[in-house]
Design a protein around this motif. Structure first.
Motif, PDB file in Angstrom:
ATOM      1  N   ILE A 126      38.343  43.945  46.954  1.00  0.00           N
ATOM      2  CA  ILE A 126      38.418  42.550  47.382  1.00  0.00           C
ATOM      3  C   ILE A 126      39.883  42.198  47.652  1.00  0.00           C
ATOM      4  O   ILE A 126      40.759  42.500  46.828  1.00  0.00           O
ATOM      5  N   PRO A 127      40.195  41.569  48.784  1.00  0.00           N
ATOM      6  CA  PRO A 127      41.581  41.162  49.063  1.00  0.00           C
ATOM      7  C   PRO A 127      42.137  40.286  47.944  1.00  0.00           C
ATOM      8  O   PRO A 127      41.392  39.533  47.300  1.00  0.00           O
ATOM      9  N   ARG A 128      43.445  40.372  47.743  1.00  0.00           N
ATOM     10  CA  ARG A 128      44.062  39.738  46.574  1.00  0.00           C
ATOM     11  C   ARG A 128      43.794  38.238  46.485  1.00  0.00           C
ATOM     12  O   ARG A 128      43.437  37.727  45.417  1.00  0.00           O
ATOM     13  N   ALA A 129      43.949  37.526  47.588  1.00  0.00           N
ATOM     14  CA  ALA A 129      43.722  36.072  47.544  1.00  0.00           C
ATOM     15  C   ALA A 129      42.279  35.753  47.188  1.00  0.00           C
ATOM     16  O   ALA A 129      42.006  34.854  46.388  1.00  0.00           O
ATOM     17  N   ASP A 130      41.345  36.493  47.772  1.00  0.00           N
ATOM     18  CA  ASP A 130      39.933  36.292  47.455  1.00  0.00           C
ATOM     19  C   ASP A 130      39.637  36.665  46.006  1.00  0.00           C
ATOM     20  O   ASP A 130      38.802  36.040  45.343  1.00  0.00           O
TER      21      ASP A 130
ATOM     22  N   ALA B 156      33.248  40.592  38.367  1.00  0.00           N
ATOM     23  CA  ALA B 156      34.156  40.415  39.498  1.00  0.00           C
ATOM     24  C   ALA B 156      34.174  41.617  40.423  1.00  0.00           C
ATOM     25  O   ALA B 156      34.506  41.486  41.608  1.00  0.00           O
ATOM     26  N   ALA B 157      33.833  42.792  39.903  1.00  0.00           N
ATOM     27  CA  ALA B 157      33.883  43.998  40.725  1.00  0.00           C
ATOM     28  C   ALA B 157      32.889  43.913  41.875  1.00  0.00           C
ATOM     29  O   ALA B 157      31.736  43.524  41.690  1.00  0.00           O
ATOM     30  N   GLN B 158      33.341  44.278  43.044  1.00  0.00           N
ATOM     31  CA  GLN B 158      32.507  44.228  44.239  1.00  0.00           C
ATOM     32  C   GLN B 158      31.672  45.499  44.354  1.00  0.00           C
ATOM     33  O   GLN B 158      32.195  46.599  44.421  1.00  0.00           O
TER      34      GLN B 158
ATOM     35  N   MET C 278      48.360  41.033  30.716  1.00  0.00           N
ATOM     36  CA  MET C 278      47.836  40.219  31.817  1.00  0.00           C
ATOM     37  C   MET C 278      47.210  38.942  31.278  1.00  0.00           C
ATOM     38  O   MET C 278      46.697  38.919  30.166  1.00  0.00           O
ATOM     39  N   THR C 279      47.219  37.892  32.087  1.00  0.00           N
ATOM     40  CA  THR C 279      46.526  36.662  31.713  1.00  0.00           C
ATOM     41  C   THR C 279      45.023  36.860  31.849  1.00  0.00           C
ATOM     42  O   THR C 279      44.553  37.865  32.395  1.00  0.00           O
ATOM     43  N   ALA C 280      44.270  35.876  31.376  1.00  0.00           N
ATOM     44  CA  ALA C 280      42.813  35.927  31.533  1.00  0.00           C
ATOM     45  C   ALA C 280      42.451  36.078  32.998  1.00  0.00           C
ATOM     46  O   ALA C 280      41.622  36.924  33.379  1.00  0.00           O
ATOM     47  N   GLU C 281      43.079  35.263  33.843  1.00  0.00           N
ATOM     48  CA  GLU C 281      42.751  35.282  35.273  1.00  0.00           C
ATOM     49  C   GLU C 281      43.129  36.608  35.927  1.00  0.00           C
ATOM     50  O   GLU C 281      42.355  37.155  36.727  1.00  0.00           O
ATOM     51  N   THR C 282      44.287  37.155  35.586  1.00  0.00           N
ATOM     52  CA  THR C 282      44.692  38.399  36.232  1.00  0.00           C
ATOM     53  C   THR C 282      43.897  39.591  35.714  1.00  0.00           C
ATOM     54  O   THR C 282      43.706  40.575  36.440  1.00  0.00           O
ATOM     55  N   ASN C 283      43.404  39.541  34.476  1.00  0.00           N
ATOM     56  CA  ASN C 283      42.496  40.582  34.011  1.00  0.00           C
ATOM     57  C   ASN C 283      41.277  40.665  34.920  1.00  0.00           C
ATOM     58  O   ASN C 283      40.805  41.753  35.253  1.00  0.00           O
ATOM     59  N   VAL C 284      40.776  39.509  35.325  1.00  0.00           N
ATOM     60  CA  VAL C 284      39.572  39.463  36.157  1.00  0.00           C
ATOM     61  C   VAL C 284      39.902  39.781  37.612  1.00  0.00           C
ATOM     62  O   VAL C 284      39.214  40.580  38.258  1.00  0.00           O
ATOM     63  N   SER C 285      40.962  39.173  38.147  1.00  0.00           N
ATOM     64  CA  SER C 285      41.291  39.389  39.557  1.00  0.00           C
ATOM     65  C   SER C 285      41.720  40.827  39.816  1.00  0.00           C
ATOM     66  O   SER C 285      41.452  41.377  40.893  1.00  0.00           O
ATOM     67  N   PHE C 286      42.351  41.465  38.836  1.00  0.00           N
ATOM     68  CA  PHE C 286      42.758  42.862  39.012  1.00  0.00           C
ATOM     69  C   PHE C 286      41.538  43.759  39.178  1.00  0.00           C
ATOM     70  O   PHE C 286      41.520  44.665  40.025  1.00  0.00           O
ATOM     71  N   ALA C 287      40.491  43.504  38.389  1.00  0.00           N
ATOM     72  CA  ALA C 287      39.254  44.273  38.539  1.00  0.00           C
ATOM     73  C   ALA C 287      38.648  44.066  39.916  1.00  0.00           C
ATOM     74  O   ALA C 287      38.114  45.004  40.528  1.00  0.00           O
ATOM     75  N   ALA C 288      38.739  42.840  40.416  1.00  0.00           N
ATOM     76  CA  ALA C 288      38.200  42.551  41.743  1.00  0.00           C
ATOM     77  C   ALA C 288      38.983  43.285  42.830  1.00  0.00           C
ATOM     78  O   ALA C 288      38.396  43.852  43.761  1.00  0.00           O
ATOM     79  N   THR C 289      40.312  43.290  42.738  1.00  0.00           N
ATOM     80  CA  THR C 289      41.118  43.965  43.759  1.00  0.00           C
ATOM     81  C   THR C 289      40.902  45.477  43.723  1.00  0.00           C
ATOM     82  O   THR C 289      40.871  46.126  44.772  1.00  0.00           O
TER      83      THR C 289
END
Length: 218
Positions: A113-117, A158-160, A98-109
């Motif tokens: 958290i909705p994917r776009a957010d 990033a985790a909610q 995963m990229t840096a951004e997707t490592n973080v966004s995956f934890a958020a989802t």
């Protein structure tokens, strides 16, 4: 009445008893209230990381009379993936494909958290933690140790509404001149969280800037 979701649950951490990992044993008595940030201090080898790994479900056993609860719920035998924890390990442990951004966004989802957010939140956190925008799309092998450390911190933030935050030397991979600004960012986010937090660090500045209380081990 519907049972509240894991996401909605919270509460204090209670850990008491004897943790065994291999031939190492450690007696602990730790309570952390929601929103409280407790540092575990002491020299190498006293068991600080052992406590964090046990709390995360990654090793160690608790004696039969021991207690590990979050908000009154027994966590002792709950699988790690069901504990809803936010963790920063000494080693970043980023997902390599995963990229840096997707490592973080995956934890958020994963935290709901909705994917776009989640993608927006990831980009904002990485910017706030000082990772240049042109690095957001790179995989971990293309990042420096300090950059991987920033991604690992962003992923944990990033985790909610995690039930518990575990930070094991979160700034160890960061060069000394950059630690001050990152410490400030981390302090702001932790202050806004209702989760109990355990912090392991050898740096007394981290303890003073981030922790509300210190528990010496050993």
């Amino acid at each position: 009445m519907n049972e509240p979701s894991l996401h909605a649950r919270g509460g204090a951490l209670r850990l008491a008893g004897t943790i065994t990992r291999g031939e190492f044993t450690l007696a602990v008595d730790i309570s952390v209230e929601p929103g409280e940030i407790v540092a575990l201090s002491g020299p190498n080898g006293v068991g600080k990381t052992t406590v964090l790994r046990f709390l995360a479900g990654l090793g160690g056993t608790l004696d039969p009379d021991g207690t590990y609860t979050l908000g009154g719920e027994d966590m002792t035998h709950l699988p790690p993936e069901h504990r809803r924890l936010a963790v920063v390990f000494q080693e970043p442990r980023l997902v390599p494909h995963m990229t840096a951004e997707t490592n973080v966004s995956f934890a958020a989802t994963l935290s709901g958290i909705p994917r776009a957010d989640a993608h927006r939140r990831a980009a904002e956190l990485l910017d706030e933690l000082g990772l240049p925008p042109n690095k957001h799309t790179l995989k971990p092998t293309k990042l420096s140790g300090g950059q991987r450390g920033r991604v690992a911190i962003a992923r944990a933030l990033a985790a909610q509404s995690p039930r518990l935050r575990l930070l094991d030397e979160p700034l160890a991979a960061i060069d000394a001149p950059s630690r001050g600004p990152l410490r400030d960012v981390l302090a702001r986010h932790l202050a806004d969280s209702d989760a109990p937090t355990i912090l392991v660090t050898h740096d007394p500045t981290d303890v003073k800037a981030l922790a509300t209380r210190d528990i010496p081990l050993g």
